[in-house]
Write a protein that holds these residues in place. Structure first.
Motif, PDB file in Angstrom:
ATOM      1  N   GLN A   1       0.814  -1.208   0.000  1.00  0.00           N
ATOM      2  CA  GLN A   1       0.000   0.000   0.000  1.00  0.00           C
ATOM      3  C   GLN A   1       0.852   1.263   0.000  1.00  0.00           C
ATOM      4  O   GLN A   1       0.396   2.324  -0.428  1.00  0.00           O
ATOM      5  CB  GLN A   1      -0.941  -0.006   1.205  1.00  0.00           C
ATOM      6  CG  GLN A   1      -2.029  -1.075   1.121  1.00  0.00           C
ATOM      7  CD  GLN A   1      -2.902  -1.116   2.355  1.00  0.00           C
ATOM      8  OE1 GLN A   1      -2.564  -0.536   3.387  1.00  0.00           O
ATOM      9  NE2 GLN A   1      -4.035  -1.806   2.258  1.00  0.00           N
TER      10      GLN A   1
ATOM     11  N   GLU B   1      -9.463 -12.675  -7.716  1.00  0.00           N
ATOM     12  CA  GLU B   1      -9.418 -12.802  -6.268  1.00  0.00           C
ATOM     13  C   GLU B   1     -10.404 -13.841  -5.749  1.00  0.00           C
ATOM     14  O   GLU B   1     -10.316 -14.287  -4.617  1.00  0.00           O
ATOM     15  CB  GLU B   1      -9.729 -11.447  -5.618  1.00  0.00           C
ATOM     16  CG  GLU B   1      -8.703 -10.377  -5.955  1.00  0.00           C
ATOM     17  CD  GLU B   1      -9.062  -9.034  -5.356  1.00  0.00           C
ATOM     18  OE1 GLU B   1     -10.222  -8.897  -4.900  1.00  0.00           O
ATOM     19  OE2 GLU B   1      -8.215  -8.135  -5.345  1.00  0.00           O
TER      20      GLU B   1
ATOM     21  N   ILE C   1     -12.654   3.149 -12.683  1.00  0.00           N
ATOM     22  CA  ILE C   1     -11.615   2.390 -11.993  1.00  0.00           C
ATOM     23  C   ILE C   1     -10.256   2.999 -12.335  1.00  0.00           C
ATOM     24  O   ILE C   1     -10.136   3.824 -13.246  1.00  0.00           O
ATOM     25  CB  ILE C   1     -11.643   0.893 -12.374  1.00  0.00           C
ATOM     26  CG1 ILE C   1     -11.354   0.715 -13.867  1.00  0.00           C
ATOM     27  CG2 ILE C   1     -12.973   0.262 -11.996  1.00  0.00           C
ATOM     28  CD1 ILE C   1     -11.247  -0.745 -14.296  1.00  0.00           C
TER      29      ILE C   1
ATOM     30  N   GLU D   1      -5.149  -0.645  -8.091  1.00  0.00           N
ATOM     31  CA  GLU D   1      -6.026  -0.741  -6.926  1.00  0.00           C
ATOM     32  C   GLU D   1      -5.833   0.442  -5.980  1.00  0.00           C
ATOM     33  O   GLU D   1      -6.747   0.791  -5.233  1.00  0.00           O
ATOM     34  CB  GLU D   1      -5.746  -2.047  -6.186  1.00  0.00           C
ATOM     35  CG  GLU D   1      -6.719  -2.368  -5.070  1.00  0.00           C
ATOM     36  CD  GLU D   1      -8.096  -2.792  -5.577  1.00  0.00           C
ATOM     37  OE1 GLU D   1      -9.049  -2.735  -4.792  1.00  0.00           O
ATOM     38  OE2 GLU D   1      -8.204  -3.173  -6.765  1.00  0.00           O
ATOM     39  N   MET D   2      -4.629   1.066  -6.018  1.00  0.00           N
ATOM     40  CA  MET D   2      -4.356   2.169  -5.109  1.00  0.00           C
ATOM     41  C   MET D   2      -5.120   3.431  -5.498  1.00  0.00           C
ATOM     42  O   MET D   2      -5.358   4.302  -4.661  1.00  0.00           O
ATOM     43  CB  MET D   2      -2.854   2.467  -5.082  1.00  0.00           C
ATOM     44  CG  MET D   2      -1.991   1.268  -4.723  1.00  0.00           C
ATOM     45  SD  MET D   2      -2.422   0.550  -3.130  1.00  0.00           S
ATOM     46  CE  MET D   2      -2.010   1.895  -2.046  1.00  0.00           C
TER      47      MET D   2
ATOM     48  N   TYR E   1      -8.331   3.511  -7.183  1.00  0.00           N
ATOM     49  CA  TYR E   1      -9.752   3.286  -6.898  1.00  0.00           C
ATOM     50  C   TYR E   1      -9.897   1.898  -6.283  1.00  0.00           C
ATOM     51  O   TYR E   1      -9.464   0.903  -6.886  1.00  0.00           O
ATOM     52  CB  TYR E   1     -10.609   3.379  -8.163  1.00  0.00           C
ATOM     53  CG  TYR E   1     -10.716   4.761  -8.764  1.00  0.00           C
ATOM     54  CD1 TYR E   1     -11.786   5.600  -8.448  1.00  0.00           C
ATOM     55  CD2 TYR E   1      -9.765   5.223  -9.663  1.00  0.00           C
ATOM     56  CE1 TYR E   1     -11.897   6.868  -8.997  1.00  0.00           C
ATOM     57  CE2 TYR E   1      -9.859   6.487 -10.219  1.00  0.00           C
ATOM     58  CZ  TYR E   1     -10.928   7.307  -9.880  1.00  0.00           C
ATOM     59  OH  TYR E   1     -11.026   8.557 -10.436  1.00  0.00           O
ATOM     60  N   SER E   2     -10.486   1.832  -5.117  1.00  0.00           N
ATOM     61  CA  SER E   2     -10.723   0.541  -4.487  1.00  0.00           C
ATOM     62  C   SER E   2     -11.706  -0.272  -5.322  1.00  0.00           C
ATOM     63  O   SER E   2     -12.738   0.243  -5.762  1.00  0.00           O
ATOM     64  CB  SER E   2     -11.271   0.750  -3.073  1.00  0.00           C
ATOM     65  OG  SER E   2     -11.526  -0.483  -2.450  1.00  0.00           O
ATOM     66  N   GLY E   3     -11.388  -1.533  -5.540  1.00  0.00           N
ATOM     67  CA  GLY E   3     -12.224  -2.404  -6.359  1.00  0.00           C
ATOM     68  C   GLY E   3     -11.848  -2.416  -7.826  1.00  0.00           C
ATOM     69  O   GLY E   3     -12.512  -3.091  -8.630  1.00  0.00           O
ATOM     70  N   SER E   4     -10.781  -1.690  -8.203  1.00  0.00           N
ATOM     71  CA  SER E   4     -10.377  -1.641  -9.609  1.00  0.00           C
ATOM     72  C   SER E   4      -9.960  -3.019 -10.118  1.00  0.00           C
ATOM     73  O   SER E   4     -10.282  -3.403 -11.247  1.00  0.00           O
ATOM     74  CB  SER E   4      -9.218  -0.653  -9.789  1.00  0.00           C
ATOM     75  OG  SER E   4      -9.613   0.658  -9.465  1.00  0.00           O
ATOM     76  N   LYS E   5      -9.264  -3.764  -9.284  1.00  0.00           N
ATOM     77  CA  LYS E   5      -8.769  -5.072  -9.706  1.00  0.00           C
ATOM     78  C   LYS E   5      -9.911  -6.035 -10.022  1.00  0.00           C
ATOM     79  O   LYS E   5      -9.901  -6.729 -11.040  1.00  0.00           O
ATOM     80  CB  LYS E   5      -7.875  -5.644  -8.603  1.00  0.00           C
ATOM     81  CG  LYS E   5      -7.096  -6.880  -8.976  1.00  0.00           C
ATOM     82  CD  LYS E   5      -6.171  -7.257  -7.826  1.00  0.00           C
ATOM     83  CE  LYS E   5      -5.370  -8.499  -8.174  1.00  0.00           C
ATOM     84  NZ  LYS E   5      -4.482  -8.895  -7.048  1.00  0.00           N
ATOM     85  N   ARG E   6     -10.920  -6.048  -9.167  1.00  0.00           N
ATOM     86  CA  ARG E   6     -12.051  -6.961  -9.354  1.00  0.00           C
ATOM     87  C   ARG E   6     -12.865  -6.573 -10.596  1.00  0.00           C
ATOM     88  O   ARG E   6     -13.246  -7.420 -11.401  1.00  0.00           O
ATOM     89  CB  ARG E   6     -12.926  -6.940  -8.102  1.00  0.00           C
ATOM     90  CG  ARG E   6     -14.039  -7.965  -8.082  1.00  0.00           C
ATOM     91  CD  ARG E   6     -14.889  -7.773  -6.829  1.00  0.00           C
ATOM     92  NE  ARG E   6     -14.095  -7.905  -5.627  1.00  0.00           N
ATOM     93  CZ  ARG E   6     -13.859  -9.074  -5.019  1.00  0.00           C
ATOM     94  NH1 ARG E   6     -14.365 -10.175  -5.519  1.00  0.00           N
ATOM     95  NH2 ARG E   6     -13.147  -9.117  -3.918  1.00  0.00           N
TER      96      ARG E   6
END
Length: 676
Positions: free
Chosen positions: A203, A237, A286, A416-417, A419-424
């Motif tokens: 992070q 994930e 994202i 991901e840093m 926007y939270s949830g970008s990876k998913r």
């Protein structure tokens, strides 16, 4: 009429004001070597290179770190390197943040810009260790009980937090031969602690790149500990089937001698070219990062230096704007941009009354030159768009044509840093497009000062081939051509090789196939590489002061490296890794080469040469003149009547130089006749 593209052209001196420097902020690289000092790392064995010499894994790790430092001091003078050892009882005596790290860890070299004394410190330690194999054990005594990896990662976090620049690329090179550092009843808690602290590192923008040492006597099994601690690189994930954790380019090294080669492979940082929001729809955005797959290697400009007697200092260039009429320096913030054509009015103070006060518009009187602010110039270039990638729609994959690839593509990966949830979300879009065999049409503005482009997003699934090479999941951004970029190329049918020639060529190619079927470009440094940081110089700190060299070739880099560390340079030791191994090639494919050559010689079509039509081209004038004619001109003093091409043709036939002006050529012709 001005040439196409002139509207987007800015003078070099003005480019500093409009240049978006955000992409250069993270160009500095920071590497923290995190090396295990446990009993197994200090265990002595016979050195494979030298007879009657003992070495250990810790020695090899420090030597590899020293080689990386020596390389970076030449090619990356703005980069920083530090060395932290763990599983040792030695404590820091210098105070500061180095003394505040966790017990069992020791900061051997703090993170700072590289210098010759810093590298010589490791060189001296390694020289002492060669003479006395127990030197490393005496300097860094191992602990009886292993240091928890959570404490190791916490110490790394503190060191990078206090010593590394905020905008730098931060990486940790973890070197160990212990695959189960937490064996015992409290192992589950220690694993959770290690994973939590490693997440804190991630992070903070730090990447951990492990280098696992595996030997026949002590094989390394990542499944015992590190597969559950190191963060996975796969996008899915929610994958619960099978092994859902893919280590981040972790390496199991079969030979300790390969440690330096593997470090060189990973030493070059994989920096993102841009970071931007990816707008999928209204209210759905994202974060993504774009990486360059191919980068053109350009040469930088040289520097000016001022000789101050006892030292040399860099002379910085400075741009000053001067009023043309008053010849006085003006404030740069008041500079506006205007067209080069036309004339400026004699008095422009009376044009304010007719100006339109509406936002975004400004009237210009007839006969007056229009002016634009830097923000207006930028808005022209970006079409008023904000930085980011906007999804416009989808198309079938077969609609992507070969001729659409006019530029090198970028590679898009989730951030991901940002926007939270970008990876998913990114993974869901990728999987859906792969399943339905679709490509996406998007509008992209990658940087604040760039021009917007329409592009295709081509999805790529994660694949691991037999050699272990991993193709990461993500999207390829393929810039689409505009109408002006498309040309109708003529289609010409050439002569086809016979079947026997094709089969002979196939055999040759098969023999010369690269081992494992892959070519790792990061393992082969460019011998003519120029690495220019900030002022495009290499700065080495020595006892005599600060000196700068402009690098030209890797051969020169090696000479500078030897000079910086007061080492005797042997030219025979220079190794160009890009030079083909001719002996091995001929030993492996010599017979196949002969067979292919014979097949080509026996093929009648191989001697046919198609020459392109030269319709409309000018025929070159005949400049041939015999020696007797030129001699008569020389004897009569009329060589000036001959053309320059005729003089050069004569000198060339006599193996004489043909450079210089006509007078030089006439003098050279006369000198030749005087001696012949």
């Amino acid at each position: 009429m001005s040439a196409y593209g002139d509207w987007n052209k800015i003078d070099e001196e003005d480019d500093e004001e409009l240049q978006d420097t955000s992409m250069f902020e993270g160009k500095r690289d920071v590497i923290l070597f995190c090396i295990d000092c446990s009993e197994s790392m200090l265990q002595l064995y016979d050195d494979p290179k030298y007879e009657d010499v003992k070495t250990c894994h810790l020695f090899a790790a420090l030597e590899a770190a020293m080689q990386i430092e020596k390389k970076k001091i030449i090619v990356g003078p703005n980069d920083s390197v530090g060395i932290m050892l763990f599983n040792t009882t030695r404590k820091s005596e210098n105070g500061g943040y180095a003394s505040e790290i966790k017990q069992g860890t020791y900061l051997f070299q703090s993170i700072s810009l590289l210098s010759a004394p810093k590298v010589q410190e490791i060189i001296q330690l390694l020289d002492d260790a060669r003479e006395n194999p127990e030197e490393l054990r005496n300097q860094f005594p191992p602990t009886e009980k292993r240091t928890p990896m959570g404490d190791v990662f916490t110490s790394c976090n503190w060191i990078l937090r206090d010593g590394a620049p905020k905008t730098a690329t931060k990486r940790i090179f973890l070197i160990t031969d212990e695959d189960s550092p937490h064996a015992g009843p409290a192992s589950k808690q220690l694993v959770t602690s290690a994973r939590t602290t490693l997440l804190d590192l991630t992070q903070a923008g730090v990447n951990v790149e492990p280098f696992f040492i595996s030997t026949p006597e002590k094989p390394f099994d990542v499944s015992k500990f590190y597969s559950s601690v190191l963060l996975p690189t796969n996008l899915d994930e929610d994958d619960t089937d099978g092994d859902s954790t893919i280590l981040p380019e972790s390496i199991s090294i079969s030979k300790i001698e390969d440690l330096l080669a593997q470090m060189r492979f990973h030493e070059v940082p994989k920096r993102a070219l841009f970071s931007a929001p990816f707008k999928l729809g209204d209210g759905l955005t994202i974060g993504v990062k774009g990486y360059g797959l191919v980068t053109e290697q350009k040469k930088g400009s040289y520097l000016y230096f001022v000789d101050l007697g006892d030292r040399m200092e860099v002379a910085k260039s400075k741009t000053v704007y001067v009023d043309q009429d008053r010849e006085e320096e003006v404030d740069r913030n008041k500079i506006v941009y205007g067209a080069s054509g036309g004339a400026a009015p004699a008095n422009i103070e009376d044009d304010g009354g007719d100006a339109d006060d509406s936002v975004g518009s400004r009237k210009v009187k007839a006969g007056h030159r229009p002016f634009y602010t830097p923000d207006e110039i930028r808005s022209f270039r970006t079409m008023g768009l904000e930085t980011g990638v906007k999804l416009l729609g989808f198309k079938d994959k077969n609609e992507l044509n070969f001729e659409d690839n006019i530029k090198h593509s970028y590679f898009l990966y989730p951030d991901e840093m940002a926007y939270s949830g970008s990876k998913r979300t990114f993974n869901a879009l990728l999987k859906s497009m792969v399943k339905k065999e679709k490509i996406a049409l998007a509008l992209a503005l990658t940087r604040r000062n760039a021009s917007p482009i329409f592009c295709y997003l081509l999805p790529q699934e994660e694949k691991v081939d037999e050699s272990g090479w991993t193709e990461p999941p993500g999207f390829h951004i393929i810039p689409l051509p505009f109408a002006d970029d498309m040309r109708a190329a003529p289609i010409e049918e050439g002569h086809r090789a016979s079947k026997s020639v094709v089969e002979a060529a196939k055999s040759l190619v098969t023999k010369l196939t690269i081992k494992n079927g892959t070519y790792p470009p990061d393992s082969y440094p460019n011998p003519g590489r120029k690495y220019f940081q900030s002022f495009a110089t290499c700065t080495i700190f020595t006892d005599l002061g600060r000196f700068g060299w402009v690098l030209a070739l890797a051969y020169h880099n090696a000479q500078l490296e030897a000079a910086a560390f007061r080492e005797e340079y042997d030219p025979d030791t220079f190794e160009d890794l890009t030079e083909p191994n001719s002996k091995a090639i001929h030993r492996k494919a010599g017979e196949a080469m002969k067979s292919w050559k014979e097949a080509v010689e026996n093929d009648n079509t191989s001697s046919i040469v198609d020459t392109p039509a030269t319709t409309g081209s000018k025929r070159k004038a005949d400049v041939s003149v015999n020696e007797a004619e030129i001699r008569s001109h020389w004897e009569g003093g009329t060589l000036a009547k001959l053309k320059v091409d005729q003089l050069k043709e004569f000198l060339k036939s006599k193996s004489q130089p043909v450079s210089g002006k006509k007078a030089d050529l006439m003098e050279r012709v006369g000198q030749w006749f005087e001696t012949h």
